[in-house]
Write an enzyme that holds these catalytic residues in place. Structure first.
Site, PDB file in Angstrom:
ATOM      1  N   LYS A 215       0.865  -1.186   0.000  1.00  0.00           N
ATOM      2  CA  LYS A 215       0.000   0.000   0.000  1.00  0.00           C
ATOM      3  C   LYS A 215       0.894   1.226   0.000  1.00  0.00           C
ATOM      4  O   LYS A 215       1.959   1.184   0.644  1.00  0.00           O
ATOM      5  CB  LYS A 215      -0.917   0.022   1.227  1.00  0.00           C
ATOM      6  CG  LYS A 215      -1.867  -1.161   1.358  1.00  0.00           C
ATOM      7  CD  LYS A 215      -3.065  -1.068   0.459  1.00  0.00           C
ATOM      8  CE  LYS A 215      -3.810  -2.396   0.406  1.00  0.00           C
ATOM      9  NZ  LYS A 215      -5.061  -2.396  -0.305  1.00  0.00           N
TER      10      LYS A 215
ATOM     11  N   LYS B  21       2.170  -9.118  -1.810  1.00  0.00           N
ATOM     12  CA  LYS B  21       1.514  -9.094  -3.116  1.00  0.00           C
ATOM     13  C   LYS B  21       1.278  -7.693  -3.674  1.00  0.00           C
ATOM     14  O   LYS B  21       1.054  -6.742  -2.925  1.00  0.00           O
ATOM     15  CB  LYS B  21       0.205  -9.887  -3.101  1.00  0.00           C
ATOM     16  CG  LYS B  21      -0.834  -9.400  -2.111  1.00  0.00           C
ATOM     17  CD  LYS B  21      -2.115 -10.192  -2.236  1.00  0.00           C
ATOM     18  CE  LYS B  21      -2.955  -9.767  -3.407  1.00  0.00           C
ATOM     19  NZ  LYS B  21      -3.475  -8.387  -3.293  1.00  0.00           N
TER      20      LYS B  21
ATOM     21  N   ASP C  71      -1.174  -5.132  -5.539  1.00  0.00           N
ATOM     22  CA  ASP C  71      -2.625  -4.984  -5.412  1.00  0.00           C
ATOM     23  C   ASP C  71      -3.280  -5.270  -6.763  1.00  0.00           C
ATOM     24  O   ASP C  71      -2.606  -5.304  -7.797  1.00  0.00           O
ATOM     25  CB  ASP C  71      -2.969  -3.597  -4.852  1.00  0.00           C
ATOM     26  CG  ASP C  71      -4.053  -3.701  -3.788  1.00  0.00           C
ATOM     27  OD1 ASP C  71      -4.946  -4.548  -3.959  1.00  0.00           O
ATOM     28  OD2 ASP C  71      -4.005  -2.961  -2.794  1.00  0.00           O
ATOM     29  N   GLU C  72      -4.600  -5.464  -6.737  1.00  0.00           N
ATOM     30  CA  GLU C  72      -5.262  -5.980  -7.949  1.00  0.00           C
ATOM     31  C   GLU C  72      -5.289  -4.991  -9.115  1.00  0.00           C
ATOM     32  O   GLU C  72      -5.459  -5.391 -10.265  1.00  0.00           O
ATOM     33  CB  GLU C  72      -6.685  -6.463  -7.614  1.00  0.00           C
ATOM     34  CG  GLU C  72      -7.693  -5.399  -7.206  1.00  0.00           C
ATOM     35  CD  GLU C  72      -7.517  -4.908  -5.767  1.00  0.00           C
ATOM     36  OE1 GLU C  72      -6.709  -5.490  -5.032  1.00  0.00           O
ATOM     37  OE2 GLU C  72      -8.199  -3.937  -5.396  1.00  0.00           O
TER      38      GLU C  72
ATOM     39  N   HIS D 260      -7.014 -13.494  -7.372  1.00  0.00           N
ATOM     40  CA  HIS D 260      -7.712 -12.371  -6.728  1.00  0.00           C
ATOM     41  C   HIS D 260      -9.101 -12.301  -7.329  1.00  0.00           C
ATOM     42  O   HIS D 260      -9.259 -12.451  -8.535  1.00  0.00           O
ATOM     43  CB  HIS D 260      -6.942 -11.065  -6.962  1.00  0.00           C
ATOM     44  CG  HIS D 260      -7.349  -9.968  -6.026  1.00  0.00           C
ATOM     45  ND1 HIS D 260      -8.588  -9.369  -6.095  1.00  0.00           N
ATOM     46  CD2 HIS D 260      -6.708  -9.401  -4.979  1.00  0.00           C
ATOM     47  CE1 HIS D 260      -8.668  -8.451  -5.126  1.00  0.00           C
ATOM     48  NE2 HIS D 260      -7.541  -8.458  -4.426  1.00  0.00           N
TER      49      HIS D 260
ATOM     50  N   LYS E 180     -13.230  -6.231   6.358  1.00  0.00           N
ATOM     51  CA  LYS E 180     -14.069  -5.184   5.767  1.00  0.00           C
ATOM     52  C   LYS E 180     -15.011  -5.689   4.664  1.00  0.00           C
ATOM     53  O   LYS E 180     -15.919  -4.980   4.260  1.00  0.00           O
ATOM     54  CB  LYS E 180     -13.178  -4.063   5.208  1.00  0.00           C
ATOM     55  CG  LYS E 180     -12.420  -4.391   3.921  1.00  0.00           C
ATOM     56  CD  LYS E 180     -11.568  -3.216   3.433  1.00  0.00           C
ATOM     57  CE  LYS E 180     -10.856  -3.550   2.137  1.00  0.00           C
ATOM     58  NZ  LYS E 180      -9.853  -2.578   1.740  1.00  0.00           N
TER      59      LYS E 180
HETATM   60  C1  CAP Z   1      -6.853  -5.781   1.103  1.00  0.00           C
HETATM   61  C2  CAP Z   1      -6.987  -5.690  -0.382  1.00  0.00           C
HETATM   62  C3  CAP Z   1      -7.712  -6.823  -1.122  1.00  0.00           C
HETATM   63  C4  CAP Z   1      -9.015  -7.276  -0.564  1.00  0.00           C
HETATM   64  C5  CAP Z   1      -9.898  -8.020  -1.568  1.00  0.00           C
HETATM   65  C6  CAP Z   1      -7.694  -4.406  -0.651  1.00  0.00           C
HETATM   66  O1  CAP Z   1      -6.288  -4.594   1.610  1.00  0.00           O
HETATM   67  O2  CAP Z   1      -5.748  -5.639  -0.991  1.00  0.00           O
HETATM   68  O3  CAP Z   1      -7.860  -6.424  -2.454  1.00  0.00           O
HETATM   69  O4  CAP Z   1      -8.723  -8.080   0.489  1.00  0.00           O
HETATM   70  O5  CAP Z   1     -10.947  -8.624  -0.944  1.00  0.00           O
HETATM   71  O6  CAP Z   1      -7.214  -3.632  -1.463  1.00  0.00           O
HETATM   72  O7  CAP Z   1      -8.754  -4.212  -0.105  1.00  0.00           O
HETATM   73  P1  CAP Z   1      -6.515  -4.119   3.118  1.00  0.00           P
HETATM   74  P2  CAP Z   1     -11.161 -10.220  -0.902  1.00  0.00           P
HETATM   75  O8  CAP Z   1      -5.845  -5.162   3.982  1.00  0.00           O
HETATM   76  O9  CAP Z   1      -5.847  -2.790   3.183  1.00  0.00           O
HETATM   77  O10 CAP Z   1      -7.986  -4.068   3.350  1.00  0.00           O
HETATM   78  O11 CAP Z   1      -9.913 -10.796  -0.360  1.00  0.00           O
HETATM   79  O12 CAP Z   1     -12.329 -10.358   0.004  1.00  0.00           O
HETATM   80  O13 CAP Z   1     -11.428 -10.644  -2.296  1.00  0.00           O
HETATM   81 MG    MG Z   2      -6.402  -5.217  -2.996  1.00  0.00          MG
END
Ligand code: CAP
Ligand code: MG
Length: 417
Positions: free
Chosen positions: A155, A181, A183-184, A271, A311
């Site tokens: 992040k 990782k 991020d997406e 993801h 969340k």
């Molecule tokens: C988590 C995360 C993931 C989510 C996706 C985000 O970051 O990188 O993309 O976990 O959800 O950007 O939100 P935080 P899921 O730890 O800062 O929340 O795993 O439910 O598909």
């Molecule tokens: Mg993410």
């Protein structure tokens, strides 16, 4: 328009044959339409039928290929349909989805339709490659067998340069994290070129692994057009990376299958960004459990499944059932490692482990980098939280002798189990 059904798709006494694919739907017709008749129309539209009789549908074709309604519960809006295996091309997820989750979602007379579950026969399952490395293979690589794998998402999710990403990764890995990782939404960006990022991060990991025995894995997001995705994964392999990530919903399962077929020997991290567009409404769409089954067929090694405590939406019952499925027997395909991610911080770890167990990746983004003393202290805090939860020590007790964890609990709170 009346739909006269010449052959009956209703066969409530039929036990599915061992090769049938059995789908459980939640279904309710619009007002004025009959439940039993509509259930048959579902079976018809998704196998050999259409809105009217056609002279080309012979008894022979019908008997061989028609799907059959084998269970009905009007009060609970449940319909189970058995599909003969001949309706499916082996190893073809796109064709599977067009059959069991295709036109039926567009029928006007249907008010509620949700594909809740699907049971595949071993013969069908084994026509797919499934994970190349799988849960045990991942644990073997890390040599970590009795605790959760500790993960971190870089992040801010986009914005860091390749050099800054590598520096941050080095710092976080050095403080106890096993997996980091992308991020997406971070792919090959003007401010962070993919190739440069891989080079810098692999260099950082190599220098770290010279000093320590533990293995570190960086998850590079290769999401993109299928041909680019393959090129990016090949590059990760060539430069000495161990894992790639695909946004499986956005990229599509054919792209995932294509990547898996390359047999790169890389861990494929799935993801699921965007899945809620069709999984979240309990009266419409496709369940996340079905998505997880398909992801395993396609060859994902580790998959985001939810946290219960974080969340993202996802009930305890649902997330537990998905995780149980990923670790269970599924034809000859290897088990998949579940990933809990989204809104996690150290104060939630004890509760999360109580609900989901230890056989998973626990991922922290904001809940690591947002630590009052920064990312390195955040990494130590998540390590301490997972260490305590694995040993069954209450976090507040462990925090008395672990400063970073104490600060994290003070900052974000502590949800006792
Ligand atoms: C988590 C995360 C993931 C989510 C996706 C985000 O970051 O990188 O993309 O976990 O959800 O950007 O939100 P935080 P899921 O730890 O800062 O929340 O795993 O439910 O598909
Ligand atoms: Mg993410």
């Amino acid at each position: 328009m009346a739909n006269k059904i010449k052959f009956s798709y209703l066969n409530l006494n039929k036990k599915p044959s061992k090769d049938d694919i059995v789908v459980t739907f939640k279904m309710k017709p619009q007002k004025g339409f009959d439940f039993i008749k509509t259930a048959q129309e579902l079976a018809a539209e998704s196998s050999v039928g259409t809105w009217t009789e056609v002279t080309t549908l012979t008894k022979g074709i019908f008997q061989k290929l028609a799907a059959r309604v084998i269970y009905l519960n009007m009060e609970k809006s449940v319909v189970k349909i058995a599909y003969p295996i001949q309706l499916f091309e082996k190893g073809n997820i796109a064709q599977l989805l067009s059959t069991i989750a295709g036109n039926i979602f567009s029928l006007k007379k249907i008010k509620i339709l949700r594909l809740e579950d699907v049971e595949f026969s071993p013969r069908y399952i084994n026509s797919f490659l499934g994970p190349q490395i799988g849960l045990q293979g991942i644990r073997k690589l890390y040599k970590i067998h009795h605790r959760p794998i500790i993960g971190c998402i870089i992040k801010p999710k986009v914005g860091l340069s390749p050099e800054k990403t590598a520096k941050l990764a080095y710092e976080i890995f050095s403080n106890g994290v096993d997996l980091i990782k992308d991020d997406e939404t971070l792919t090959d960006m003007s401010f962070c070129r993919f190739e440069k990022r891989v080079k810098e991060v692999v260099k950082a990991i190599n220098s770290l692994e010279k000093k320590s025995k533990s293995k570190k894995v960086f998850v590079f997001n290769v999401t993109g057009p299928a041909d680019e995705m393959i090129k990016r994964a090949a590059l990760v392999k060539e430069l000495g990376g161990r894992c790639v990530m695909v946004d499986i919903i956005a990229s599509g399962f054919s792209a995932v299958q294509y990547l898996r077929k390359q047999n790169f020997g890389l861990i494929i991290h799935g993801h699921r960004a965007g899945h809620s567009a069709f999984t979240r409404n309990k009266d419409w769409g496709i369940s996340m459990l079905v998505v997880a089954k398909i992801a395993r067929l396609a060859g994902i090694d580790e998959l985001h499944t939810g946290t219960v405590v974080g969340k993202m939406e996802g009930s305890r019952e649902e997330v537990v059932s998905i995780n149980d499925f990923l670790r269970s027997k599924f034809g000859k395909l290897k088990p998949v490692l579940p990933v809990a991610s989204g809104g996690l911080h150290p104060g939630l770890v004890e509760k999360l482990v109580k609900i989901l167990g230890k056989d998973l990746v626990i991922n922290f983004g904001g809940g690591l980098h947002g630590h009052p003393l920064g990312s390195a202290a955040g990494a130590r805090a998540v390590y301490q939280a997972i260490d305590a939860a694995t040993k069954g020590i209450p976090l507040d007790k462990y925090a008395q002798t672990h400063q970073e964890l104490k600060l994290a609990l003070d900052h974000w709170g502590y949800e006792k189990k």
